[in-house]
Design a protein around this motif. Structure first.
Motif, PDB file in Angstrom:
ATOM      1  N   ARG A 103     -13.139  -0.338  -2.417  1.00 42.82           N
ATOM      2  CA  ARG A 103     -12.093  -1.229  -2.923  1.00 42.82           C
ATOM      3  C   ARG A 103     -12.719  -2.404  -3.679  1.00 42.82           C
ATOM      4  O   ARG A 103     -13.766  -2.919  -3.270  1.00 42.82           O
ATOM      5  N   SER A 163       0.853  -1.195   0.000  1.00 41.42           N
ATOM      6  CA  SER A 163       0.000   0.000   0.000  1.00 41.42           C
ATOM      7  C   SER A 163       0.885   1.241   0.000  1.00 41.42           C
ATOM      8  O   SER A 163       1.960   1.243   0.604  1.00 41.42           O
ATOM      9  N   ILE A 202     -11.614  -6.277  -5.060  1.00 43.06           N
ATOM     10  CA  ILE A 202     -10.593  -7.318  -4.963  1.00 43.06           C
ATOM     11  C   ILE A 202     -10.694  -8.189  -6.214  1.00 43.06           C
ATOM     12  O   ILE A 202     -11.724  -8.806  -6.465  1.00 43.06           O
ATOM     13  N   ASP A 259     -12.645  -1.303   2.397  1.00 40.92           N
ATOM     14  CA  ASP A 259     -11.594  -1.546   3.388  1.00 40.92           C
ATOM     15  C   ASP A 259     -11.922  -0.752   4.651  1.00 40.92           C
ATOM     16  O   ASP A 259     -11.817   0.477   4.675  1.00 40.92           O
ATOM     17  N   GLU A 282      -6.027 -16.214 -11.693  1.00 37.61           N
ATOM     18  CA  GLU A 282      -5.065 -17.302 -11.857  1.00 37.61           C
ATOM     19  C   GLU A 282      -4.397 -17.118 -13.212  1.00 37.61           C
ATOM     20  O   GLU A 282      -5.072 -17.054 -14.234  1.00 37.61           O
ATOM     21  N   LEU A 287      -0.569 -14.807  -3.975  1.00 37.71           N
ATOM     22  CA  LEU A 287      -1.081 -15.699  -2.936  1.00 37.71           C
ATOM     23  C   LEU A 287      -0.466 -17.086  -3.042  1.00 37.71           C
ATOM     24  O   LEU A 287      -0.303 -17.785  -2.042  1.00 37.71           O
ATOM     25  N   GLN A 316      -3.744 -11.691  -6.146  1.00 32.50           N
ATOM     26  CA  GLN A 316      -4.820 -10.799  -5.690  1.00 32.50           C
ATOM     27  C   GLN A 316      -4.409  -9.366  -6.018  1.00 32.50           C
ATOM     28  O   GLN A 316      -3.325  -8.920  -5.635  1.00 32.50           O
ATOM     29  N   TYR A 351      -8.077   0.266  -5.207  1.00 34.16           N
ATOM     30  CA  TYR A 351      -8.615   1.213  -4.226  1.00 34.16           C
ATOM     31  C   TYR A 351      -9.015   2.533  -4.880  1.00 34.16           C
ATOM     32  O   TYR A 351      -8.355   3.001  -5.820  1.00 34.16           O
ATOM     33  N   ARG A 359       1.765 -22.317  -8.042  1.00 31.00           N
ATOM     34  CA  ARG A 359       1.816 -23.783  -8.041  1.00 31.00           C
ATOM     35  C   ARG A 359       2.445 -24.307  -9.337  1.00 31.00           C
ATOM     36  O   ARG A 359       2.103 -23.842 -10.419  1.00 31.00           O
ATOM     37  N   TYR A 394      -1.307 -17.480  -8.546  1.00 28.01           N
ATOM     38  CA  TYR A 394      -2.601 -17.130  -7.948  1.00 28.01           C
ATOM     39  C   TYR A 394      -2.414 -15.745  -7.315  1.00 28.01           C
ATOM     40  O   TYR A 394      -1.703 -15.605  -6.319  1.00 28.01           O
ATOM     41  N   ASN A 444       1.229 -21.908 -12.190  1.00 28.88           N
ATOM     42  CA  ASN A 444      -0.069 -21.259 -12.031  1.00 28.88           C
ATOM     43  C   ASN A 444       0.051 -20.219 -10.906  1.00 28.88           C
ATOM     44  O   ASN A 444       0.117 -20.573  -9.735  1.00 28.88           O
ATOM     45  N   ARG A 479      -2.788  -2.630  -5.417  1.00 30.94           N
ATOM     46  CA  ARG A 479      -1.798  -3.409  -4.671  1.00 30.94           C
ATOM     47  C   ARG A 479      -1.819  -4.844  -5.200  1.00 30.94           C
ATOM     48  O   ARG A 479      -2.879  -5.462  -5.281  1.00 30.94           O
ATOM     49  N   THR A 488      -0.637  -8.751  -4.820  1.00 32.77           N
ATOM     50  CA  THR A 488      -0.124  -9.754  -3.875  1.00 32.77           C
ATOM     51  C   THR A 488      -0.146 -11.129  -4.534  1.00 32.77           C
ATOM     52  O   THR A 488      -1.155 -11.519  -5.126  1.00 32.77           O
TER      53      THR A 488
END
Lengths: 143, 98
Positions: free
Chosen positions: A128, A32, A130, A119, A134, A48, A68, A72, A51, A66, A64, A44, A46
């Motif tokens: 926000r 952030s 989200i 948020d 993938e 997660l 996020q 915002y 794989r 994954y 793969n 932002r 991220t």
């Protein structure tokens, strides 16, 4: 050569080249922004999970990712601002497999979910979206 | 030859889910799913991890701040234990706010 891609860095540079996204914001990072920089909208990124999808555990090739992406609203806290940013980012990501990217081949991008919980850590609660995606990718030029 | 008319039952899934056979079959699956979520949970205090329960055919987190742990906030990274744990166990998260 390290075959594990930096997907966070790749997404950041990819989104910074997208006109629809940069028309709304250029604040795209893995963390952030500082409190004083939360005037404009931001994204932002991220990771997660990442794989290994190669059917051989000794080879790290097809992965793969994954991810996020939190979209915002800026200080005006308009829902439509967060929504427009989310739409621009989502559209850019879905088009990612069509692009020729340096050093990487993106095979597919699937949106897993896209809720819009505000948020509540900010006062008032900041709008926000989200975006959970993938991304199936592998380094370019490899067998 | 007799004619057979197919009439879809919109309540089929709901009816199956209420059967004892379905519930019994789901217990092991929800136990495995809850264990996978616990493994993916952050361990700073252990509070979240200890509040993930397999209750009947559902996996529940009884931590009222689960959404901050799961999706993050401006001050917290998303740890995503539900999504990562369930994904690792071969499931997909469907949030049921009940």
């Amino acid at each position: 050569m390290n075959e594990i891609l930096s997907m966070t860095g790749l997404l950041r540079s990819y989104l910074l080249e997208d006109e629809a996204v940069t028309a709304i914001t250029t604040q795209i990072a893995h963390s952030s922004p500082a409190e004083s920089d939360r005037v404009r909208p931001w994204v932002r990124i991220t990771q997660l999970d990442a794989r290994n999808e190669t059917r051989d555990e000794r080879i790290e090739h097809l992965v793969n990712y994954y991810m996020q992406l939190d979209c915002y609203a800026g200080a005006n806290n308009r829902f439509t601002e967060a929504e427009d940013l989310n739409r621009a980012v989502r559209a850019a990501l879905v088009r990612m497999p069509e692009h020729t990217l340096e050093g990487v081949v993106v095979s597919s991008v699937v949106v897993a979910s896209n809720p819009a919980p505000a948020d509540t850590d900010l006062t008032p609660a900041r709008q926000r979206f989200i975006l959970e995606v993938e991304i199936l990718a592998h380094p370019d030029g490899e067998s | 030859m007799a004619k057979v008319k197919y009439v879809p039952n919109p309540l089929f899934e709901e009816e199956v889910e209420t059967t004892p056979q379905f519930k019994r079959g789901m217990w092991d699956i929800t136990d495995d799913g809850a264990a996978a979520v616990r493994r993916a949970a952050p361990v700073k205090t252990g509070y979240y991890r200890h509040h993930v329960k397999a209750i009947g055919t559902r996996i529940r987190t009884l931590d009222v701040f689960w959404h901050l742990v799961e999706f993050g906030s401006v001050n917290n990274p998303p740890f995503a234990p539900l999504r990562r744990g369930l994904r690792a166990a071969g499931f997909r998260l469907v949030v049921d706010p009940r």
